[in-house]
Design an enzyme around this catalytic site. Structure first.
Site, PDB file in Angstrom:
ATOM      1  N   GLY A  92       0.802  -1.214   0.000  1.00  0.00           N
ATOM      2  CA  GLY A  92       0.000   0.000   0.000  1.00  0.00           C
ATOM      3  C   GLY A  92       0.836   1.265   0.000  1.00  0.00           C
ATOM      4  NE  ARG A 176      11.112  -4.238   3.331  1.00  0.00           N
ATOM      5  CZ  ARG A 176       9.882  -4.214   3.849  1.00  0.00           C
ATOM      6  NH1 ARG A 176       9.691  -4.060   5.136  1.00  0.00           N
ATOM      7  NH2 ARG A 176       8.842  -4.333   3.070  1.00  0.00           N
ATOM      8  CG  ASP A 252       0.086  -8.728   6.685  1.00  0.00           C
ATOM      9  OD1 ASP A 252      -0.558  -9.349   7.555  1.00  0.00           O
ATOM     10  OD2 ASP A 252       0.346  -7.516   6.780  1.00  0.00           O
ATOM     11  CG  ASN A 253       3.701  -7.451   9.023  1.00  0.00           C
ATOM     12  OD1 ASN A 253       3.645  -6.966   7.894  1.00  0.00           O
ATOM     13  ND2 ASN A 253       3.104  -6.895  10.058  1.00  0.00           N
ATOM     14  CG  ASP A 262       6.439  -5.256   6.720  1.00  0.00           C
ATOM     15  OD1 ASP A 262       7.288  -4.679   6.021  1.00  0.00           O
ATOM     16  OD2 ASP A 262       5.255  -5.393   6.360  1.00  0.00           O
TER      17      ASP A 262
HETATM   18  P1  AMP Z   1       1.835  -2.779   8.129  1.00  0.00           P
HETATM   19  O1  AMP Z   1       1.013  -2.579   9.367  1.00  0.00           O
HETATM   20  O2  AMP Z   1       2.849  -1.696   7.891  1.00  0.00           O
HETATM   21  O3  AMP Z   1       2.435  -4.144   8.046  1.00  0.00           O
HETATM   22  O4  AMP Z   1       0.832  -2.630   6.898  1.00  0.00           O
HETATM   23  C1  AMP Z   1      -0.337  -3.406   6.732  1.00  0.00           C
HETATM   24  C2  AMP Z   1      -0.964  -3.051   5.404  1.00  0.00           C
HETATM   25  O5  AMP Z   1      -1.361  -1.680   5.385  1.00  0.00           O
HETATM   26  C3  AMP Z   1      -0.052  -3.223   4.199  1.00  0.00           C
HETATM   27  O6  AMP Z   1      -0.849  -3.626   3.127  1.00  0.00           O
HETATM   28  C4  AMP Z   1       0.493  -1.849   3.993  1.00  0.00           C
HETATM   29  O7  AMP Z   1       0.931  -1.625   2.681  1.00  0.00           O
HETATM   30  C5  AMP Z   1      -0.717  -0.982   4.320  1.00  0.00           C
HETATM   31  N1  AMP Z   1      -0.335   0.345   4.790  1.00  0.00           N
HETATM   32  C6  AMP Z   1       0.262   0.692   5.954  1.00  0.00           C
HETATM   33  N2  AMP Z   1       0.448   2.018   6.037  1.00  0.00           N
HETATM   34  C7  AMP Z   1      -0.036   2.544   4.897  1.00  0.00           C
HETATM   35  C8  AMP Z   1      -0.146   3.880   4.364  1.00  0.00           C
HETATM   36  N3  AMP Z   1       0.291   4.930   5.044  1.00  0.00           N
HETATM   37  N4  AMP Z   1      -0.695   4.025   3.159  1.00  0.00           N
HETATM   38  C9  AMP Z   1      -1.149   2.977   2.451  1.00  0.00           C
HETATM   39  N5  AMP Z   1      -1.097   1.720   2.882  1.00  0.00           N
HETATM   40  C10 AMP Z   1      -0.549   1.493   4.086  1.00  0.00           C
HETATM   41 MG    MG Z   2       3.355  -5.131   6.773  1.00  0.00          MG
END
Ligand code: AMP
Ligand code: MG
Length: 486
Positions: A92, A176, A252-253, A262
């Site tokens: 995202g 990364r 997903d992490n 992540d």
């Molecule tokens: P994370 O909690 O960073 O592992 O992210 C979980 C999901 O949310 C993943 O699909 C990320 O790409 C998406 N995501 C996290 N932060 C953002 C953001 N600021 N904008 C868009 N997508 C995000």
């Molecule tokens: Mg993630």
């Protein structure tokens, strides 16, 4: 050594096509500035360290320029978040720019985090803030230096581009590196959308690129699960032995390579606490420190579920049963080393468990304990360390057993210290240290984050003049609340 414009690419994942990722161009952040770069990570791409000084470096890693061979793409994946299934996640706010092949023939994914919106951004702005980018940078390079498998971090850039979280913050990008960005959640996505043809293509890609030895086995898919399971067990054993709390172990992490991946609201334990919850948003403590072991097993079961179209369920089950014994053996081996023990004896597991029980509820600095234990003769070290324990009678009984066990091994104190200091870090990435460096960087001073990175890249070495980085947290730094917001 290469210059920036001499990198060569071989974009294997991009070639899998549109079912797996979508072409998206990075959205640059304004007037980029380099916050910090890792010379060790640059070396993985054969980049000379002074390439980081060129203006082009910050431009490339802030989305202003691209190599002609790069093919930026957002990957699609799904995942179990806090136990519930989210059918579509994906990159995202990060883009796979391409895969660089170094002189040794290794492929390294270049992943730019904070590169703007993608079809997978859902409600998000596609951005990353300076705070979380610095935290991921420091942790990636530090875990690697500690010998804990991890993705790597090349650099952080920042800008005046504003980003809104709980308050206005600065936009940043993190570059990364990892041999692969495939997560457990990639397999889940194709399984739950019933795209079994794509699921097979993904698995064949992972097998060919990352686990070629499995292809020679009778059942390559099963062998792959076994390999992922072994690597994950080893990674978790390191986390538990070194007091690392990941905080968001959603599927997903979880990297298919068994590397720490992540980074969010992670923490290294200061005082030992088995129940520590580092993620402020984790109300139920699903990802507490001690839960990391069963959760890793649970996540591997979620991956195995996604392999059911290719492998018989009974075989997957039998492989999953290997997790705990593999983890326990690896963990015990690491803890023996941390205690300075060379041979294995019955009762070692109990010796370790009893020590942790005694630490629980006492005010024992987890990292400091092992370092000090190796720094002098056992009896002398223990007499000092005793002060931090609450159950003194219990501690004395433990100390007696430990001294007996150590005497049985022979060898000089000098040898013991060298052996123990090589596995027990003096410097650890404590949240308060990251916080101080972040505050300076937010105010435009990148000196502290660069210095902290340099110190943490050699965690086992005595570094004269840097002792302040080895100190226990001040009161304000003990209970920092770190949330998922990044
Ligand atoms: P994370 O909690 O960073 O592992 O992210 C979980 C999901 O949310 C993943 O699909 C990320 O790409 C998406 N995501 C996290 N932060 C953002 C953001 N600021 N904008 C868009 N997508 C995000
Ligand atoms: Mg993630």
């Amino acid at each position: 050594m290469k210059r920036l414009d001499q990198l060569s690419f071989d974009n294997r994942f991009a070639r899998l096509g549109d079912a797996f990722s979508t072409e998206v161009l990075p959205e640059p952040i304004e007037q980029p500035r380099l916050v910090v770069a890792s010379a060790a990570a640059m070396a993985l791409l054969d980049l000379a360290p002074d390439e980081a000084q060129r203006a082009e470096f910050a431009e490339l890693f802030a989305g202003h320029k691209l190599w002609s061979e790069a093919e930026p793409r957002a990957m699609v994946y799904a995942g179990h978040q806090f136990g519930g299934y989210t059918p579509r996640l994906g990159d995202g706010r990060g883009l796979l720019l391409g895969e660089v092949v170094n002189a040794a023939g290794e492929h390294w994914d270049l992943h730019l985090k904070g590169a703007g919106q993608t079809p997978y951004s859902r409600m998000g702005d596609g951005r990353a803030v300076l705070r979380s980018s610095i935290r991921e940078f420091l942790a990636s390079e530090h875990l690697h230096a500690l010998g804990i498998p991890s993705s790597r971090a090349l650099c952080v850039t920042t800008s005046d581009t504003p980003v809104w979280r709980e308050r206005q913050e600065r936009a940043a990008m993190l570059l990364r590196l990892a041999p692969s960005h495939v997560r457990f959640g990639h397999f889940e996505y194709f399984y739950y959308t019933r795209q079994h043809e794509q699921l097979k293509i993904l698995g064949e890609h992972v097998l060919a690129c990352h686990f070629p030895a499995c292809l020679t086995q009778d059942e390559p898919w099963l062998a792959m699960l076994r390999e992922v399971l072994e690597r994950t067990a080893g990674m978790i054993a390191h986390w538990q032995a070194y007091g690392f709390c990941h905080g968001v172990m959603n599927t997903d992490n979880m990297s298919i390579l068994g590397i720490t991946f992540d980074y969010g609201p992670y923490a290294f334990l200061d005082d030992f606490d088995a129940g520590h919850i580092c993620n402020h948003s984790d109300d139920s403590g699903r990802y507490s420190f001690s839960n990391q072991v069963p959760i890793a097993h649970w996540n591997l079961a979620a991956l195995a579920q996604a392999l059911t179209p290719m492998v018989e369920v009974d075989k997957l089950r039998a492989t999953l049963e290997l997790f705990l014994p593999l983890y326990q053996a690896h963990y015990l081996d690491l803890m023996r080393r941390r205690l300075g023990l060379q041979g294995a004896e019955d009762g070692d597991e109990e010796l370790v468990q009893r020590l942790l029980q005694l630490m629980q509820g006492s005010a024992v600095d987890y990292t400091g304990f092992f370092r000090e234990l190796g720094a002098s003769e056992p009896a002398t070290a223990l007499a000092r360390l005793r002060e931090d324990f609450v159950d003194l009678a219990g501690f004395d009984a433990w100390a007696e057993r430990y001294i007996l066990r150590t005497e049985g091994e022979g060898g000089s104190q000098a040898e013991r210290q060298a052996r123990m200091h090589a596995v027990n870090p003096k410097y650890i990435l404590r949240n308060y240290l990251a916080q101080q460096a972040i505050e300076a960087a937010e105010a435009g001073d990148y000196g502290p984050v660069r210095e902290l990175h340099t110190v943490l890249a050699r965690p086992f070495d005595e570094q004269p003049g840097m002792e302040r980085y080895a100190q226990r947290p001040p009161d304000w730094g003990k209970h920092l609340q770190i949330s998922c917001s990044s």
